[in-house]
Write a protein that holds these residues in place. Structure first.
Motif, PDB file in Angstrom:
ATOM      1  N   PHE A 124     -94.975  18.901  31.172  1.00 37.48           N
ATOM      2  CA  PHE A 124     -95.320  17.482  31.149  1.00 37.48           C
ATOM      3  C   PHE A 124     -94.297  16.627  31.888  1.00 37.48           C
ATOM      4  O   PHE A 124     -93.134  16.994  32.042  1.00 37.48           O
ATOM      5  CB  PHE A 124     -95.382  16.992  29.687  1.00 37.48           C
ATOM      6  N   ARG A 166     -90.247  27.450  28.472  1.00 32.71           N
ATOM      7  CA  ARG A 166     -91.036  27.485  27.241  1.00 32.71           C
ATOM      8  C   ARG A 166     -92.491  27.842  27.532  1.00 32.71           C
ATOM      9  O   ARG A 166     -93.110  28.634  26.831  1.00 32.71           O
ATOM     10  CB  ARG A 166     -90.946  26.117  26.558  1.00 32.71           C
ATOM     11  N   ALA A 167     -93.029  27.241  28.600  1.00 30.77           N
ATOM     12  CA  ALA A 167     -94.418  27.543  28.966  1.00 30.77           C
ATOM     13  C   ALA A 167     -94.553  28.988  29.454  1.00 30.77           C
ATOM     14  O   ALA A 167     -95.496  29.694  29.108  1.00 30.77           O
ATOM     15  CB  ALA A 167     -94.902  26.573  30.031  1.00 30.77           C
ATOM     16  N   MET A 219     -98.437  24.597  30.157  1.00 28.60           N
ATOM     17  CA  MET A 219     -98.409  23.231  30.677  1.00 28.60           C
ATOM     18  C   MET A 219     -97.003  22.656  30.614  1.00 28.60           C
ATOM     19  O   MET A 219     -96.281  22.849  29.636  1.00 28.60           O
ATOM     20  CB  MET A 219     -99.376  22.353  29.870  1.00 28.60           C
ATOM     21  N   ASN A 256     -91.205  16.643  26.821  1.00 28.32           N
ATOM     22  CA  ASN A 256     -91.738  16.938  25.481  1.00 28.32           C
ATOM     23  C   ASN A 256     -91.126  18.166  24.837  1.00 28.32           C
ATOM     24  O   ASN A 256     -91.817  18.927  24.165  1.00 28.32           O
ATOM     25  CB  ASN A 256     -93.264  17.094  25.522  1.00 28.32           C
ATOM     26  N   LEU A 257     -89.827  18.362  25.034  1.00 30.68           N
ATOM     27  CA  LEU A 257     -89.165  19.429  24.288  1.00 30.68           C
ATOM     28  C   LEU A 257     -89.122  19.040  22.824  1.00 30.68           C
ATOM     29  O   LEU A 257     -89.175  17.854  22.499  1.00 30.68           O
ATOM     30  CB  LEU A 257     -87.744  19.643  24.822  1.00 30.68           C
ATOM     31  N   PHE A 258     -89.028  20.035  21.947  1.00 34.21           N
ATOM     32  CA  PHE A 258     -88.926  19.748  20.520  1.00 34.21           C
ATOM     33  C   PHE A 258     -87.462  19.402  20.225  1.00 34.21           C
ATOM     34  O   PHE A 258     -86.597  20.276  20.319  1.00 34.21           O
ATOM     35  CB  PHE A 258     -89.402  20.949  19.700  1.00 34.21           C
ATOM     36  N   PRO A 259     -87.173  18.139  19.887  1.00 29.90           N
ATOM     37  CA  PRO A 259     -85.777  17.693  19.832  1.00 29.90           C
ATOM     38  C   PRO A 259     -84.970  18.313  18.691  1.00 29.90           C
ATOM     39  O   PRO A 259     -83.746  18.332  18.745  1.00 29.90           O
ATOM     40  CB  PRO A 259     -85.892  16.182  19.647  1.00 29.90           C
ATOM     41  N   HIS A 260     -85.679  18.828  17.670  1.00 29.82           N
ATOM     42  CA  HIS A 260     -84.964  19.388  16.524  1.00 29.82           C
ATOM     43  C   HIS A 260     -84.632  20.863  16.719  1.00 29.82           C
ATOM     44  O   HIS A 260     -84.023  21.482  15.851  1.00 29.82           O
ATOM     45  CB  HIS A 260     -85.787  19.195  15.245  1.00 29.82           C
ATOM     46  N   LEU A 294     -90.408  29.518  19.968  1.00 30.03           N
ATOM     47  CA  LEU A 294     -91.351  29.078  18.923  1.00 30.03           C
ATOM     48  C   LEU A 294     -92.767  29.657  19.082  1.00 30.03           C
ATOM     49  O   LEU A 294     -93.280  30.308  18.177  1.00 30.03           O
ATOM     50  CB  LEU A 294     -91.408  27.546  18.862  1.00 30.03           C
ATOM     51  N   ALA A 295     -93.373  29.402  20.234  1.00 30.41           N
ATOM     52  CA  ALA A 295     -94.769  29.838  20.396  1.00 30.41           C
ATOM     53  C   ALA A 295     -94.927  31.361  20.359  1.00 30.41           C
ATOM     54  O   ALA A 295     -95.826  31.868  19.690  1.00 30.41           O
ATOM     55  CB  ALA A 295     -95.366  29.251  21.668  1.00 30.41           C
TER      56      ALA A 295
END
Lengths: 245, 217
Positions: free
Chosen positions: A85, A151-152, A83, A89-93, A102-103
């Motif tokens: 968005f 990322r997806a 998905m 909604n990226l992970f800012p850290h 990550l996933a």
């Protein structure tokens, strides 16, 4: 054999009946555009497909993994459904590369090295190979959205959901994101997108779905549907949004 | 039987008391942080029983004066036959107090992480624990640093209350000296200066952290 099959899907928000019996079949390689006014249920429908919204009644099946009346293995489903968005909604850290890694490492248990290879490959695909070590706040909106697509994709989903992914972008950044999506479509990726880019829906999509009051009001081949709306609601909607020739 | 106190004698004794204020603050902060973390996890857990327990815990300690908590620990435990030293009662009381406040501050920080972060990590098939560990807590931690350091000021000042159960920290030492020297203004002035010397740097640090993380966002 359809890749995504939705049958008799109902969804309420409290007393508000937002999805009133949706039936939808999406085949492998389909590019589906969901259009409709705000409040028509199009975003909610999209979000049910990977379980971000619960389903009250009905069946949802993606590549053999099913939810009956909202019950079933959500995480198995989500591994098949990517998905993207509106707000990225990226992970800012985490850096762009770490966002993508990550996933695969955490969910699929892939080694750091393998995940890094995949992340590099995916960032290359969206044209951001050189941004591997950049943090999200160092990237433009268009670049952030492309990282979100990478990322997806790194989870190798069967279908990619796009929820108004260009709506939060400055106009000059829209095309770089659409170009990536267009490329994915050409490569045979199955896409379901909620979009306000009517022209893009018509040019890239092979199936158009017009949502109205929680139902699929009209659907079919985008060119035909846009050229010959069968219902006054769609004609009205098409008239209110400009479909540049 | 008359002891003459020079100003240096006063300062020297106050420094001794201040040492215990510092020690008590550190212990309350470290142990309170540990317990607070456990309460935080219970508070944000999916288990409703754990949630309810944490909520009650926080409400009880936030809704009663620290002094009463100390009295209950100090006198209550001795009633049931456990002999508690003022030092242990003070450390225990302050730990409970600190943990409740930190848990609540940190819960706010966890909730301050945007909803989109939950959605993005859910859609990537992360489990609840994985979301917490890799996505939510690292961001909540950044948000938490400034208010946590800010709260440590409250802990330092809170230690003054333990003087009432006879623990000889800075305030207690001050009242004993004031009684012995008949110079309460001088003594309590120095006591106040001692607290200020401990708290002001913490406040400044919290402010600078706030600025730093505000800019980073």
């Amino acid at each position: 054999m359809s890749l995504v099959k939705i049958a008799g899907l109902h969804k309420h928000f409290g007393s508000n009946h937002v999805l009133k019996g949706i039936d939808l079949d999406v085949a492998q390689g389909d590019v589906v555009a969901l259009i409709g006014r705000s409040g028509s249920g199009k975003s909610t429908l999209l979000r049910t497909i990977n379980g971000l919204e619960t389903i009250d009644k009905g069946e949802l099946r993606v590549d053999g993994t099913a939810l009956h009346d909202g019950k079933g293995d959500l995480r198995a489903l989500r591994q098949k459904v990517g998905m993207v968005f509106q707000q990225f909604n990226l992970f800012p850290h985490l850096t762009a590369g770490q966002n993508v890694m990550l996933a695969p490492t955490v969910v699929k248990g892939m080694s750091k090295r393998d995940a890094e290879d995949i992340a590099k490959e995916m960032l290359l695909k969206v044209g951001l190979a050189e941004k591997f070590d950049s943090f999200p706040d160092q990237l433009s909106g268009g670049q952030q959205q492309r990282v979100a697509i990478a990322r997806a994709l790194a989870m190798q989903p069967k279908v990619l959901l796009c929820d108004e992914i260009t709506s939060a972008l400055d106009p000059e950044l829209v095309n770089e994101v659409l170009a990536v999506v267009r490329q994915l479509a050409t490569e045979g990726m199955t896409l379901i997108m909620v979009t306000h880019e009517m022209r893009f829906a018509r040019d890239v999509g092979n199936k158009l779905i017009f949502m109205h009051h929680g139902r699929i009001h009209e659907s079919g081949d985008p060119r035909t549907v846009f050229a010959n709306p069968q219902t006054p609601e769609l004609a009205n909607f098409v008239g209110s949004v400009t479909v540049a020739a | 039987m008359f002891v003459q106190f020079s100003t240096w004698d006063i300062v020297r004794n106050l420094l001794e008391g201040g040492k215990w204020t510092l020690a008590l603050s550190l212990i309350a902060f470290i142990l309170g942080g540990g317990v607070g973390l456990a309460i935080l996890f219970a508070r944000i857990a999916r288990n409703r029983l754990l949630q309810a327990f944490a909520k009650t815990y926080i409400e009880v300690f936030q809704g009663t004066p620290l002094l009463m908590q100390l009295f209950i620990v100090f006198f209550g435990l001795s009633l049931v036959g456990v002999d508690v030293s003022p030092w242990l009662a003070a450390a225990l009381g302050l730990t409970l107090f600190t943990s409740a406040y930190l848990a609540e501050i940190w819960r706010g920080c966890v909730e301050a992480v945007p909803k989109g972060q939950w959605e993005a990590s859910s859609s990537l098939a992360l489990s609840y624990a994985q979301q917490m560990r890799h996505v939510i807590l690292p961001q909540a931690l950044r948000i938490a640093v400034a208010p946590t350091v800010g709260f440590s000021v409250q802990v330092v000042k809170g230690t003054a209350v333990t003087s009432i159960i006879g623990f000889a920290e800075l305030t207690k030492t001050g009242s004993m000296l004031a009684n012995a020297t008949f110079q309460p203004f001088l003594v309590f002035g120095l006591v106040a200066a001692g607290y200020f010397a401990l708290c002001y740097p913490l406040s400044l640090y919290a402010k600078s952290l706030e600025r730093k993380f505000h800019v980073a966002r």
